[in-house]
Design a protein around this motif. Structure first.
Motif, PDB file in Angstrom:
ATOM      1  N   VAL A  53      -4.730  10.166  -5.704  1.00 53.14           N
ATOM      2  CA  VAL A  53      -3.619  10.763  -6.255  1.00 53.14           C
ATOM      3  C   VAL A  53      -4.096  11.445  -7.539  1.00 53.14           C
ATOM      4  O   VAL A  53      -4.916  10.980  -8.426  1.00 53.14           O
ATOM      5  CB  VAL A  53      -2.555   9.650  -6.651  1.00 53.14           C
ATOM      6  CG1 VAL A  53      -1.195  10.332  -7.423  1.00 53.14           C
ATOM      7  CG2 VAL A  53      -2.126   8.966  -5.315  1.00 53.14           C
ATOM      8  N   ASP A  54      -3.491  12.535  -7.849  1.00 51.07           N
ATOM      9  CA  ASP A  54      -3.823  13.253  -9.000  1.00 51.07           C
ATOM     10  C   ASP A  54      -3.736  12.478 -10.312  1.00 51.07           C
ATOM     11  O   ASP A  54      -2.791  11.759 -10.503  1.00 51.07           O
ATOM     12  CB  ASP A  54      -3.163  14.501  -8.870  1.00 51.07           C
ATOM     13  CG  ASP A  54      -1.988  14.661  -9.481  1.00 51.07           C
ATOM     14  OD1 ASP A  54      -1.432  15.126 -10.590  1.00 51.07           O
ATOM     15  OD2 ASP A  54      -1.022  13.859  -8.820  1.00 51.07           O
ATOM     16  N   THR A 371      -9.024  -0.570  -8.105  1.00 56.27           N
ATOM     17  CA  THR A 371      -8.663  -1.530  -8.907  1.00 56.27           C
ATOM     18  C   THR A 371      -7.026  -1.403  -9.461  1.00 56.27           C
ATOM     19  O   THR A 371      -6.827  -0.137  -9.729  1.00 56.27           O
ATOM     20  CB  THR A 371      -9.353  -1.641 -10.261  1.00 56.27           C
ATOM     21  OG1 THR A 371      -9.736  -0.588 -10.731  1.00 56.27           O
ATOM     22  CG2 THR A 371     -10.598  -2.344  -9.519  1.00 56.27           C
ATOM     23  N   THR A 372      -6.529  -2.436  -9.973  1.00 55.36           N
ATOM     24  CA  THR A 372      -5.263  -2.041 -10.818  1.00 55.36           C
ATOM     25  C   THR A 372      -5.624  -1.857 -12.426  1.00 55.36           C
ATOM     26  O   THR A 372      -6.998  -1.783 -12.653  1.00 55.36           O
ATOM     27  CB  THR A 372      -4.526  -3.321 -11.060  1.00 55.36           C
ATOM     28  OG1 THR A 372      -5.179  -4.497 -11.458  1.00 55.36           O
ATOM     29  CG2 THR A 372      -3.872  -3.578  -9.408  1.00 55.36           C
ATOM     30  N   PHE A 412      -4.905   2.913  -5.675  1.00 59.84           N
ATOM     31  CA  PHE A 412      -3.957   2.427  -6.325  1.00 59.84           C
ATOM     32  C   PHE A 412      -3.271   3.349  -7.530  1.00 59.84           C
ATOM     33  O   PHE A 412      -4.098   3.840  -8.238  1.00 59.84           O
ATOM     34  CB  PHE A 412      -4.371   1.185  -6.796  1.00 59.84           C
ATOM     35  CG  PHE A 412      -3.267   0.263  -7.782  1.00 59.84           C
ATOM     36  CD1 PHE A 412      -2.307  -0.350  -6.667  1.00 59.84           C
ATOM     37  CD2 PHE A 412      -2.957   0.441  -8.827  1.00 59.84           C
ATOM     38  CE1 PHE A 412      -1.374  -1.002  -7.211  1.00 59.84           C
ATOM     39  CE2 PHE A 412      -2.030  -0.568  -9.582  1.00 59.84           C
ATOM     40  CZ  PHE A 412      -0.937  -1.141  -8.707  1.00 59.84           C
ATOM     41  N   SER A 413      -2.039   3.684  -7.187  1.00 54.79           N
ATOM     42  CA  SER A 413      -1.389   4.603  -8.335  1.00 54.79           C
ATOM     43  C   SER A 413      -0.618   3.706  -9.242  1.00 54.79           C
ATOM     44  O   SER A 413       0.254   2.979  -9.013  1.00 54.79           O
ATOM     45  CB  SER A 413      -0.196   5.362  -7.552  1.00 54.79           C
ATOM     46  OG  SER A 413       0.623   5.973  -8.589  1.00 54.79           O
ATOM     47  N   SER A 414      -1.647   3.621 -10.395  1.00 54.04           N
ATOM     48  CA  SER A 414      -1.009   2.621 -11.511  1.00 54.04           C
ATOM     49  C   SER A 414       0.590   3.127 -12.031  1.00 54.04           C
ATOM     50  O   SER A 414       1.261   2.315 -12.572  1.00 54.04           O
ATOM     51  CB  SER A 414      -1.919   2.462 -12.642  1.00 54.04           C
ATOM     52  OG  SER A 414      -2.555   3.889 -12.804  1.00 54.04           O
ATOM     53  N   GLN A 415       0.562   4.430 -11.732  1.00 57.25           N
ATOM     54  CA  GLN A 415       1.881   4.922 -12.398  1.00 57.25           C
ATOM     55  C   GLN A 415       3.164   4.027 -11.777  1.00 57.25           C
ATOM     56  O   GLN A 415       4.151   3.719 -12.220  1.00 57.25           O
ATOM     57  CB  GLN A 415       2.033   6.342 -12.160  1.00 57.25           C
ATOM     58  CG  GLN A 415       3.246   6.972 -12.826  1.00 57.25           C
ATOM     59  CD  GLN A 415       3.283   8.263 -12.681  1.00 57.25           C
ATOM     60  OE1 GLN A 415       2.260   9.170 -12.896  1.00 57.25           O
ATOM     61  NE2 GLN A 415       4.419   8.821 -12.392  1.00 57.25           N
ATOM     62  N   ASP A 416       3.289   4.335 -10.276  1.00 58.05           N
ATOM     63  CA  ASP A 416       4.233   3.521  -9.386  1.00 58.05           C
ATOM     64  C   ASP A 416       3.714   2.044  -9.006  1.00 58.05           C
ATOM     65  O   ASP A 416       4.550   1.615  -8.203  1.00 58.05           O
ATOM     66  CB  ASP A 416       4.533   4.402  -8.362  1.00 58.05           C
ATOM     67  CG  ASP A 416       4.782   5.805  -8.753  1.00 58.05           C
ATOM     68  OD1 ASP A 416       5.488   6.377  -9.369  1.00 58.05           O
ATOM     69  OD2 ASP A 416       3.828   6.533  -7.933  1.00 58.05           O
TER      70      ASP A 416
END
Lengths: 459, 649
Positions: A53-54, A371-372, A412-416
């Protein structure tokens, strides 16, 4: 319930904002499950090898697959809905594949975004080429011909001063491709076999880590020649490095056996490289936090014969198939074809001996770990499932079963707090937190559809 | 099972019920058990969880039958309980690999027949689940997608098929409606011209009929009238005369009014074959079409019905007028053949007046033609030409004879120049032949000989099938022997004609012959015959008795043998590989341990057929060896069995 209490606490100031955010994040992560309302309609006809993901907007998912195609999906805005709005379909915004005049001929092994914006993305392929694409015109802007199949490409997310693509290929040399000039800036030699995976440090824009099929993980400072560290699985320290404040006291008292032992051995490991490197290095190593006087003393005691043995150290038995640096840049996770997952202390270069409960890892292919944000969980593709391990204890905390064939990559998209996984079954699956208080509003409009999915006892 | 019971006290009942339900050889789950399971599971969520675990456990059994029955129960619960669905979809890939067997390293277990039904059922269920709950469970969609698009398994596609059929039907209806509408529009435009055309034909027919009538009245009645007035006066004769006049009315056609009749015939044909059909069609169009303009439709419909009735009446009038009218079939399909049928008939009918008004015979021929016309078009032509000839020729007897002998030929184009002996121009077929391949010789001639040679055709000899007579000898159990042999019945000797009771029919004729030959010895002969008959009957009875005795003996022997075998089997039970399992099962299920009847079990489905070795072992084992081996084998087999069927233990 407790959520409302926390919100109240945050309002009154009893809970600091950061901790509240972390609490929400971790609670969401712990409830990750296969998302029913977010479907990515995979455009690929082959196994999905790479997902990202960007980093700027957290909105566009780039995927590279074995059918020589790469596609971009909008993960925030669905293209269409099914089942009266219950299922959001995310169709690819565009696909570049073999039919494209400059498309890749063979499998795309790696597809990454340009870290600064979404105007450029980079794909590496088994047809020996690295293509730099202009996203808006979907045309190749620059391409690099590599000496062998490209296994992995990486760009530093921190870099302010360079635009280098690090490429791990079949070849023993790691090459850095400069987008600005369109030429190879560096050729890093040291590995004795192909390089499966490359990873830029998240704490220094100059440090590159590479994992090869020879089982070695090498650290490079791109400003200087040669690699400055080879990770050795036999060099270990027990447990997590103590936090900085405590550490200072420990250093003074030097009571902790393990840490002192670790430090002493770390001196040994590092010194050989020191010798090749030119003299005044200590300032140029941003990750090196060890006291300078210790280094100096160790250098004197270095045995010249150690050099070659140190150079032959291995991090895994077999190939290193995946590398991932934690967000804070302090630890490195590596996966190998020996089905082991190892956690390395980046600063000392020691194996922390965390025992991850992996059962089996894919051995023949590169795998992409995730990773988170707070480095508490690592997501590892374990054959057909993805497992989330606690980074510090190695315990399995979640298992994601959904793919019907081996999983190659996850992001892992940490934003969502969403996890994206791609596998050999051509699917890209979205794992999202089960809908909780945040999405209760949305639930109401889906109410009448949900009524279908209810108990129906005829007798 | 015991340990698990210990762990979780509550769900024991569900578990035992499911185990009982899945441990069966029937192709369906026992409905009472199923109902009980549903009832229990419905009562609480914990029961449902236990049921789910038990079912998944039994899905792992290494036996397709157990898996099949478990799958049936899973389907029942899946369609009903939401909790069950949420539990199940998490491990859907596991369930699918166990029921569809798509992983190569995990094939479905034996028996293969049930394994294949299991696979089909699993796919069918998956499709059904996906159709009803697919939107709520991503895993279902994923599973279907994977099986369908990656593994390319054949799905029954029940729903898709139904919708497709529906769609097709809708499209067809739409198209017909459109066509009807088009026709209707066309009718709207052409209504007047159609009407006027029909009216024209009708008028012409009317005129023709008028002409015929007037001619009849004028011409042929005169001489009869004269004679009639002179000779016949009485009322009966008057009546007769009127009848004959009426009769005469119908058939008057001669060289004078031939033209009129021909026209009449032509018009009649036109009316019936074209206009009447067209009117029918329009009526049906008007009935079926859906338009907003009801006024025109109704009026047109009314008019068409009137026209139809009018045409009918005209038709009847024509038929009554007695001119030999062609029979016109209403079917449009046979348009092409109608010409072929009518042409020879017209030849025949037109030939009748030439033969000094042999009206009756002419009539009869035409009738014949009418009857034969609908026959298979293959032979019609030949037959028709024959009948027409028949009409012409008086001395039919010789012709008939010849005809009876003559072979019947299949219809073919060669019949067009049957009997002609002419040369044929090769390049004058009405085709414009360009000289692509060289100059074309327009005068090229195929000689008659060559034509004849080309026309030689083969016939395949077809054997006439005549029925083989049944033997019809009386049987001991009553009834007649129905065997059909050519000459000799293997049971009753040579086949001879027999009467209904099966007595030889030719006895009497021989008797009759005898009577004729030796008329004096009649009594003696009869007595001898009687004696012979009695003796034969006695012999027969004796033989019957003997057979009965033998049968009884055999039955007794069989009984003894059966008993022996049963004893042997009992002795060998639990000592051979095959009977082992039976004994074991019986012991575990608290049944009498040595039940004689072999109960069909799941294990027996897996078992191979009894081999010769098994049989030998069964016979050879004596009691001592039996005891020893029993002990030995029981231990081993027991272990194996427990491993193989943990849920049955």
């Amino acid at each position: 319930m407790s959520m409302w209490k926390k919100i109240g606490d945050r309002e009154t100031g009893r809970l600091c904002t950061n901790r509240f955010a972390n609490y929400v994040r971790s609670s969401r992560v712990s409830s990750l499950s296969l998302s029913n309302y977010k479907d990515i309609v995979s455009a690929h006809r082959g196994s999905v090898n790479s997902l990202q993901v960007d980093l700027t907007e957290g909105r566009y998912l780039l995927s590279g697959a074995s059918d020589a195609s790469a596609a971009v999906y909008d993960i925030q805005q669905a293209t269409d809905f099914e089942g009266s709005g219950l299922v959001a379909k995310h169709r690819p915004l565009f696909v570049v594949d073999k039919r494209h005049e400059h498309g890749h001929k063979y499998a795309v092994s790696s597809a990454i975004w340009y870290p600064i914006d979404t105007g450029v993305f980079i794909t590496g392929s088994y047809d020996h080429f690295i293509n730099v694409w202009d996203t808006n015109t979907t045309q190749v802007a620059v391409n690099f011909k590599m000496p062998g199949k490209v296994y992995r490409t990486a760009m530093s997310s921190l870099s302010m001063s360079h635009m280098l693509i690090a490429a791990g290929t079949e070849d023993v040399q790691v090459r850095l491709c400069d987008i600005a000039s369109g030429a190879f800036a560096h050729t890093l030699s040291g590995h004795r076999d192909g390089v499966m995976t490359v990873e830029w440090s998240t704490s220094s824009e100059w440090v590159l880590m590479t994992g090869g099929c020879d089982g070695a993980i090498r650290f490079w400072d791109i400003r200087r020649a040669g690699c400055y560290r080879v990770l050795d699985q036999s060099q270990s320290q027990l447990g997590r490095r103590p936090p900085l404040l405590q550490r200072a006291t420990v250093n003074k008292a030097s009571t902790s056996k393990s840490s002192s032992a670790g430090q002493s051995s770390s001196m040994k490991t590092r010194t050989p490289q020191r010798k090749i490197a030119n003299g005044n290095v200590s300032k140029q190593f941003p990750i090196s936090r060890l006291p300078a006087q210790a280094k100096g003393s160790m250098r004197q005691r270095l045995h010249p014969g150690l050099l070659s043995s140190q150079d032959r150290a291995t991090a895994h038995y077999g190939a290193v198939t995946g590398l991932k640096v934690t967000e804070d840049g302090m630890y490195l996770l590596s996966a190998g074809s020996d089905s082991r997952l190892r956690l390395w202390d980046v600063e000392s270069g020691f194996n922390t001996l965390v025992n991850f409960e992996t059962v089996r890892l894919q051995t023949s292919k590169m795998i992409q770990l995730a990773t988170t944000q707070d480095s508490s969980l690592v997501f590892v593709p374990c054959m057909t499932a993805v497992k989330a391990f606690d980074v510090w204890s190695g315990k399995t905390s979640l298992i994601f079963r959904g793919h019907y064939e081996n999983v190659n990559c996850c992001w892992f998209s940490s934003q969502d707090q969403e996890l994206y996984t791609g596998g050999n079954d051509r699917q890209i699956l979205v794992w999202s937190p089960s809908k909780s208080f945040v999405e209760e509003g949305k639930d109401t409009r889906k109410g009448q559809v949900h009524s279908v999915d209810e108990d129906n006892w005829s007798d | 099972m015991e340990e698990r019971d210990g762990e979780e006290g509550g769900g024991g009942k569900v578990r035992s019920l499911i185990e009982k339900a899945t441990n069966s050889i029937s192709p369906e789950v026992d409905p009472r058990l199923l109902k009980a399971i549903k009832f229990l599971v419905r009562s609480s969520d914990s029961e449902l969880r236990v049921a789910y675990e038990t079912l998944m456990h039994s899905m792992k059994t290494n036996h397709s039958q157990v898996r099949y029955l478990s799958l049936l129960i899973i389907d029942e619960l899946f369609m009903r309980s939401k909790l069950f669905r949420t539990l199940l979809v998490v491990n859907l890939d596991q369930l699918l690999s166990l029921s569809v067997g798509f992983r190569r390293n995990l094939p479905l277990p034996a028996p293969p027949a049930i394994a294949s039904t299991l696979r089909l059922k699993a796919i069918e269920f998956l499709e059904k689940w996906n159709a009803s709950f697919g939107f709520h469970y991503r895993q279902l969609r994923l599973g279907v997608d994977y099986l369908k698009n990656t593994l390319r398994l054949q799905f029954p596609n029940i729903q898709a098929n139904a919708t497709r059929i529906q769609q097709e039907r809708r499209e067809r209806e739409l198209r017909t409606r459109e066509i009807l509408l088009n026709k209707f529009e066309m009718l709207k435009e052409n209504f007047d011209s159609i009407k006027s055309e029909i009216q024209l034909t009708v008028d012409e027919i009317g005129e023709c009929l008028d002409i015929v009538r007037t001619k009849e009245e004028n011409m042929p009645l005169d001489p009869i009238d004269d004679e009639g007035f002179e000779e016949f006066r009485s009322s009966e004769l008057q009546q007769l005369r009127l009848d004959s006049l009426k009769e005469a009315e119908k058939v008057h056609e001669n060289s004078d009014n031939k033209v009129v009749f021909d026209t009449l015939r032509e018009l009649y044909k036109l009316l019936v074959s074209k206009h009447l059909v067209a009117v029918h069609e329009w009526v049906s169009v008007l009935v079926r079409v859906e338009v907003t303009d009801h006024r025109f439709r109704d009026s047109a419909l009314k008019e068409f019905i009137d026209i139809r009735n009018h045409i009918r009446s005209i038709q009847r009038k024509c038929e009554e007028s007695g001119c030999a009218l062609p029979k016109i079939k209403d079917d449009d399909e046979e348009d092409i053949w109608e010409e072929g049928k009518i042409e020879p008939f017209e030849k025949g009918s037109s030939s009748t007046p030439n033969k000094d008004a042999r009206v009756l015979s002419g009539k009869s021929t035409s009738n014949k033609v009418k009857n034969e016309a609908p026959e298979s078009s293959n032979k019609s032509k030949i037959k028709l030409t024959r009948t027409s000839e028949e009409g012409v020729n008086d001395s039919g007897s010789l012709k008939d004879k010849l005809k009876a002998e003559a072979p019947v030929l299949n219809w073919g184009s060669f019949l067009d120049n049957w009997g002609s002996n002419r040369d044929v121009l090769a390049n004058q077929r009405g085709l414009e032949l360009e000289g692509h391949w060289g100059r074309v010789d327009y005068d090229a001639v195929i000689p008659a000989k060559k034509i004849a040679e080309l026309n030689v055709h083969t016939t395949v000899y077809k054997e006439e099938r005549n029925e083989i007579q049944p033997c019809r000898a009386p049987l001991s159990k009553g009834g007649l022997c129905q065997r059909r042999d050519l000459k000799i019945c293997p049971f009753h000797g040579p086949i001879i004609p027999r009467d209904d009771e099966g007595k030889p029919a030719n006895v009497n004729p021989t008797l009759g012959d005898n009577v004729l030959d030796l008329g004096t010895d009649l009594v003696e002969e009869l007595a001898r015959k009687a004696v012979k008959n009695v003796r034969e009957r006695d012999k027969e009875e004796a033989r019957k008795r003997e057979i009965d005795k033998q049968a009884m003996k055999r039955a007794k022997l069989a009984k003894v043998r059966e008993h022996n075998e049963a004893v042997l089997r009992d002795a060998a039970v639990a000592s051979t590989s095959r009977s082992m399992v039976v004994g074991d099962l019986d012991a575990t299920s608290d049944a009498p341990p040595m039940s004689k009847s072999k109960k069909q079990t799941l294990a027996s489905m897996l078992r191979n057929k009894v081999t010769a070795k098994d049989r030998l072992a069964q016979r050879l084992l004596n009691t001592r060896a039996r005891d020893a081996t029993t002990r030995q084998l029981t231990v081993g087999e027991d272990e194996n069995y427990r491993e193989a069927f943990p849920n049955q233990w």
